[in-house]
Design an enzyme around this catalytic site. Sequence first.
Site, PDB file in Angstrom:
ATOM      1  N   CYS A  25      20.567  24.863  33.389  1.00  0.00           N
ATOM      2  CA  CYS A  25      21.572  25.503  32.119  1.00  0.00           C
ATOM      3  C   CYS A  25      23.051  25.484  32.310  1.00  0.00           C
ATOM      4  O   CYS A  25      23.807  24.794  31.581  1.00  0.00           O
ATOM      5  CB  CYS A  25      21.490  26.794  31.404  1.00  0.00           C
ATOM      6  SG  CYS A  25      19.556  27.049  30.799  1.00  0.00           S
TER       7      CYS A  25
ATOM      8  N   ASP B 161      53.918  39.382  58.518  1.00  0.00           N
ATOM      9  CA  ASP B 161      55.316  39.464  58.496  1.00  0.00           C
ATOM     10  C   ASP B 161      55.762  40.938  58.880  1.00  0.00           C
ATOM     11  O   ASP B 161      55.058  41.797  58.398  1.00  0.00           O
ATOM     12  CB  ASP B 161      55.859  39.181  57.076  1.00  0.00           C
ATOM     13  CG  ASP B 161      57.306  39.483  56.844  1.00  0.00           C
ATOM     14  OD1 ASP B 161      58.293  38.925  57.746  1.00  0.00           O
ATOM     15  OD2 ASP B 161      57.740  40.348  55.837  1.00  0.00           O
TER      16      ASP B 161
ATOM     17  N   CYS C 295      19.196  29.663  33.688  1.00  0.00           N
ATOM     18  CA  CYS C 295      19.115  29.095  35.328  1.00  0.00           C
ATOM     19  C   CYS C 295      20.380  28.275  35.291  1.00  0.00           C
ATOM     20  O   CYS C 295      21.203  27.906  34.570  1.00  0.00           O
ATOM     21  CB  CYS C 295      17.735  28.638  35.297  1.00  0.00           C
ATOM     22  SG  CYS C 295      17.659  26.859  34.219  1.00  0.00           S
TER      23      CYS C 295
ATOM     24  N   ASP D 147      58.069  35.371  51.429  1.00  0.00           N
ATOM     25  CA  ASP D 147      57.078  35.186  52.004  1.00  0.00           C
ATOM     26  C   ASP D 147      56.028  34.273  51.256  1.00  0.00           C
ATOM     27  O   ASP D 147      55.045  33.868  51.962  1.00  0.00           O
ATOM     28  CB  ASP D 147      56.124  36.500  52.309  1.00  0.00           C
ATOM     29  CG  ASP D 147      56.836  37.482  53.050  1.00  0.00           C
ATOM     30  OD1 ASP D 147      57.684  36.965  54.270  1.00  0.00           O
ATOM     31  OD2 ASP D 147      56.985  38.706  52.824  1.00  0.00           O
TER      32      ASP D 147
ATOM     33  N   ASP E 139      55.020  40.461  51.792  1.00  0.00           N
ATOM     34  CA  ASP E 139      54.946  41.390  50.759  1.00  0.00           C
ATOM     35  C   ASP E 139      56.245  40.948  49.739  1.00  0.00           C
ATOM     36  O   ASP E 139      56.627  41.767  48.836  1.00  0.00           O
ATOM     37  CB  ASP E 139      55.066  42.782  51.177  1.00  0.00           C
ATOM     38  CG  ASP E 139      56.530  42.988  51.822  1.00  0.00           C
ATOM     39  OD1 ASP E 139      57.249  41.987  52.507  1.00  0.00           O
ATOM     40  OD2 ASP E 139      57.141  43.910  51.894  1.00  0.00           O
TER      41      ASP E 139
END
Length: 802
Positions: free
Chosen positions: A22, A439, A19, A694, A690
């Site tokens: 724990c 971009d 749980c 960037d 990409d």
Amino acid sequence: MTTETTSSTIDIGIGGMTCASCVMRVEKALKKVPGVDSATVNLATESARIEVHDPDIEARLRRAVRDAGYEPLAPSAAIDAVEASPWAGFGPVGMGLALCTPLVLPMLGDLFGKDWMLPALWQFLLATPVQFILGARFYKAGWHALLARTGNMDLLVALGTSAGWALSMWLWLSPLWFGATDHLAHAGPAMAPHLYFESSAVVVTLVLLGKWLEARTKRQTTAAIRALHGLRPDTAHLLSGPSTGSGRTEEIDVSVAEVLVGDKIVVKPGERFPVDGTLLEGRTQVDESMLTGEPLPVTKEVGAKLTGGSINGEGRVVLQVRAVGVDTVLSHIIRLVEDAQAAKAPIQRLVDQVSAVFVPVVLVIALVTLLAWWLTGHSFEVALIHAVAVLVIACPCALGLATPAAIMAGTGVAAKFGILIKDAQALELAHTVSVVAFDKTGTLTVGQPRLTALVPVGLAEDEALRLAASLQSGSEHPLAHAVVAAAKAKAMDVQAPTDVQAVPGRGTQGMVAGRTLLLGSLRWMAELGVDLDAVKAQAAQLQADGATVSAMAEKISVRPEPVEGLSASTAPGLRSLDPFDRAQDRQLRTGQAQPQRDRYQLLALLAFADEPKPGAKEALATLKARGIQTVMISGDNRGAAEAMAKRLGLDAKDVLAEVLPGDKAAKVMELKAHGGVLPSGRGGVAFIGDGVNDAPALAAADVGMAMANPNGGGTDVAMHAAGITLMRGDPLLVAAALDISRRTVAKIRQNLFWAFAYNAAGIPLAALGYLSPVVAGAAMALSSVSVMANALLLKRWKPPQA
């Protein structure tokens, strides 16, 4: 000398957690170990991720886990154990059901007016093994919790069922102890005291059943990780060097762990590529669907990059290894998914705060319930049963599973469709995005521009193209590739340049055949003082047509001659010259060093055109339909950028043009300041890029998405800076990533609502006497299973179509 401390990560599997309490206990134990910076424990994956500045403390961390009452395991124990039968672990549950059935049958008999009640001795013999043998795990875990001065679900179950069992023993044996033997011996079954053995035994069995069902659903939430691990072949066909004296090569099957970078590997039709490599021989179709989500095979020619884990099509091919082990794309993907599933979402902090006090509060409520019923005139038996119901119905495990179960299911199904979510924070923030900035090159456009026009100035067109291609042959820029491709199409002899220098955001400079050439943006040419008047009208027309326009110039160093009839002493004559000429003439007349003055001569104008990606326009329309503002950031001049925006369906006001690579992050920050500040509740800003340049903008955005394009350079750098990686260059994945984020956060909120509502309603009902321990036990088991089942509904998600 300053000593830098490097941080490292240690993963440990943890067995025995049940749980949220724990989780809190293990985290607290790990954080107390010297050298630990942070510790995050995940109930759903049964693992801990610890950030440390002392990499040699793993043994101490494992000891801390054991001292806290749990079992330290291998990091991948939960993953490796999932291939067992669907019925694995059902033995104790089945035994409990078999022993409980005779205890429950009398309840059914009462519905038909039948008295099937078993003698007390038989009830004792059936219930006791369930209580103390099958339920031993609750006593063990509860005892460790007491030693650690905390509480957990096991402690509540152990206390509640033990109280019910002890009450039954008291009701059964007390008459014998107090001389009521004769009375009981002559009394019929209806006169025998009601015992609660069945309640305790059924509660233990139901909790065990709930935990077994929970474990089954956990195995389904880790299916994505298991599928990724399953993509790794165990062996590879290594192409050995020439055999001694034979001059031939041989194929040797070796373990993938033995393969080295630079080795040559043979992959046969239908086999998976064992490692990342470059295609040396053959031509084939490759199925990369498990990595990118793209169902169609991809054609691979010699020189193409191959990714480990993808499936070879119809051809036998030879590849040269370029990455092995943890450096492969597949390993990186697995690590990203594991990181996301191991991390805690910000919303989990509320759960942690509740879990820290949950069990102590429940114990207090149970005690108050006992005293309240007893002191208001009810028997101690009735009061204790209601207190047991309170202990049994309280369920911290539902709270502990609500968030990680949804995150695991959401990140897993997203990975299946090529969306890698790096951390839970990115997942939780993505659904708040109100502005998406793209971009332009490589994300909205194909990123493979073509040379569409070349305007020579003072030399032949072919000569201008040859010089431009020679200079650009040393560059990896997409525009450089376009120039070289145009030269190769005319079978031109391209000469390798020397002293090549890339000027960030402007262009390239280098030597070709002894001439210093520069090729770059018109802005750069203007900064250098290049005379562009002769081509200004043509440049403007090309830009209006949507082309990206560059110029090529030659750097000419001019050494001035002495001015005739003047000397160093003829001041009036010198005043007629500009200061530079006067200074140079004075140095020439006096025999000093002769400086050179650089001038630039325009050689050509070059125009490039790129095409929008398939689906880019539809992707932007989808985002707009959801009320999300879309912005395009481009380094092109405004005319070219707006022409492309028009083709993509963007308004001119949503175009940020002439942005240098280093200024993209600043533009993202401006967007955040004007429309995407999270504290204001207006939503966040996402940036899609990409390439290497960037990375700062990806890090600056609230949510950065790195788009992996085929053979795209710099994608790895972008992936490190981004919170989400799109494994194929499809702009529609942006909307899909935002959608799975929204649905996952919705599941988290649903789970937390039901977990809190269940406890908020169930505990008072049990305290007021409306729920028996058996019903409470069934409800508790159902709560954690329902949370897991609700999270698993995310596995049915598919990216929405534009």
